[in-house]
Motif scaffolding. Structure first.
Motif, PDB file in Angstrom:
ATOM      1  N   UNK A 102       0.850  -1.185   0.000  1.00 18.51           N
ATOM      2  CA  UNK A 102       0.000   0.000   0.000  1.00 18.51           C
ATOM      3  C   UNK A 102       0.890   1.239   0.000  1.00 18.51           C
ATOM      4  N   UNK A 103       0.295   2.404   0.172  1.00 18.73           N
ATOM      5  CA  UNK A 103       1.051   3.649   0.193  1.00 18.73           C
ATOM      6  C   UNK A 103       0.675   4.431   1.444  1.00 18.73           C
ATOM      7  N   UNK A 104       1.649   5.115   2.027  1.00 25.71           N
ATOM      8  CA  UNK A 104       1.378   5.887   3.235  1.00 25.71           C
ATOM      9  C   UNK A 104       2.154   7.196   3.218  1.00 25.71           C
ATOM     10  N   UNK A 105       1.587   8.195   3.884  1.00 25.27           N
ATOM     11  CA  UNK A 105       2.223   9.494   4.041  1.00 25.27           C
ATOM     12  C   UNK A 105       2.543   9.697   5.517  1.00 25.27           C
ATOM     13  N   UNK A 106       3.708  10.248   5.778  1.00 21.72           N
ATOM     14  CA  UNK A 106       4.096  10.546   7.156  1.00 21.72           C
ATOM     15  C   UNK A 106       3.028  11.433   7.794  1.00 21.72           C
ATOM     16  N   UNK A 107       2.594  11.062   8.988  1.00 18.13           N
ATOM     17  CA  UNK A 107       1.530  11.784   9.684  1.00 18.13           C
ATOM     18  C   UNK A 107       2.100  13.055  10.304  1.00 18.13           C
ATOM     19  N   UNK A 108       1.535  14.194   9.928  1.00 19.77           N
ATOM     20  CA  UNK A 108       2.000  15.477  10.438  1.00 19.77           C
ATOM     21  C   UNK A 108       1.203  15.817  11.696  1.00 19.77           C
TER      22      UNK A 108
END
Length: 264
Positions: A102-108
């Motif tokens: 899957x794909x993930x973005x660093x949580x800000x």
């Protein structure tokens, strides 16, 4: 000989499902990975499936090349045993359908949604973002859903999954690459984008064919099986769509200028 610059995305293993982010039909979630960080996880089994992940990856990494702020993108592996204890059946079904990459973005953490009525934005930055979204045909940066965050006093771009909508039909990608982006009239930053020509002059040279190819080379084979072509052939279509669109950038630039003039 074309020298392709290398771009790498880290791969993490999802270890804990923290909480869903019930936005639209894609049901992204905050999840923890084996590197100890929290991520906004985008599932291959949700909504538009891997096409949304493809658009997210391409859009995010092109924005990064252009010097815009995007949270780190990572590949996120989901084990088939993950989520078996999840009580919510809808989420459990989503996790089962998303086994694999899957794909993930660093949580800000601590970020807030960008509100154009509550914050000033630099006209050149606004123009760069409008230009980017015209290139990507990103229909999802409107006043209703800005898909931008304020974090550490800086503007960050998130959620490019609605970009590159040509790939939902696929057959007429070359024709689509030449079209202006008429939805720019609804872009939340268009009223502030007073330097579109300057942004075009700055950004267009940055996106060389080699850099575009480096981005599309990131696409995993397992995401490129829905068009009846080889993964390399599918990557090539994305590359050619973007390079062709960039070669005819005047089409979307002039349309954006016209749309902005209509606001005055």
């Amino acid at each position: 000989m074309m020298i392709i610059p290398e771009i790498e995305l880290r791969t993490v293993n999802v270890t804990r499902y923290v909480t869903p982010l019930r936005e639209g039909g894609s049901l992204p979630a905050i999840a923890e990975a084996d590197d100890g960080f929290l991520y906004v996880l985008k599932f291959r089994g949700a909504g538009q499936g891997v096409k949304s992940l493809i658009a997210e990856l391409i859009g995010g990494e092109i924005a990064r090349i252009l010097g815009l702020r995007v949270p780190e993108l990572v590949f996120a592996k989901l084990d088939e045993a993950f989520g078996r204890t999840e009580a919510d059946e809808e989420i459990q079904d989503l996790l089962k359908a998303s086994t694999g990459l899957n794909l993930a973005l660093h949580y800000l953490s601590g970020s807030v949604t960008f509100d154009p009525n509550a914050a000033e934005i630099d006209p050149l930055l606004a123009s760069r973002i409008v230009w980017l979204d015209c290139l990507l045909t990103n229909v999802d940066r409107t006043a209703r859903n800005t898909n931008m965050l304020w974090w550490n006093r800086e503007l960050w771009l998130i959620d490019h999954g609605a970009s590159l909508y040509f790939h939902h039909s696929w057959d007429n990608w070359e024709e689509q690459s030449l079209k202006p982006f008429v939805q720019v009239k609804d872009h939340v930053l268009l009223p502030y984008a007073t330097q579109l020509k300057e942004a075009d002059a700055e950004l267009r040279p940055l996106l060389t064919p080699e850099r575009i190819r480096a981005v599309t080379n990131l696409l995993p084979d397992s995401w490129l099986t829905t068009h009846g072509e080889s993964p390399e052939a599918v990557r090539d279509v994305y590359t050619r769509f973007l390079t062709n669109r960039l070669a005819h950038a005047d089409n979307f630039l002039n349309n954006a200028l016209h749309a902005r003039n209509a606001l005055i």
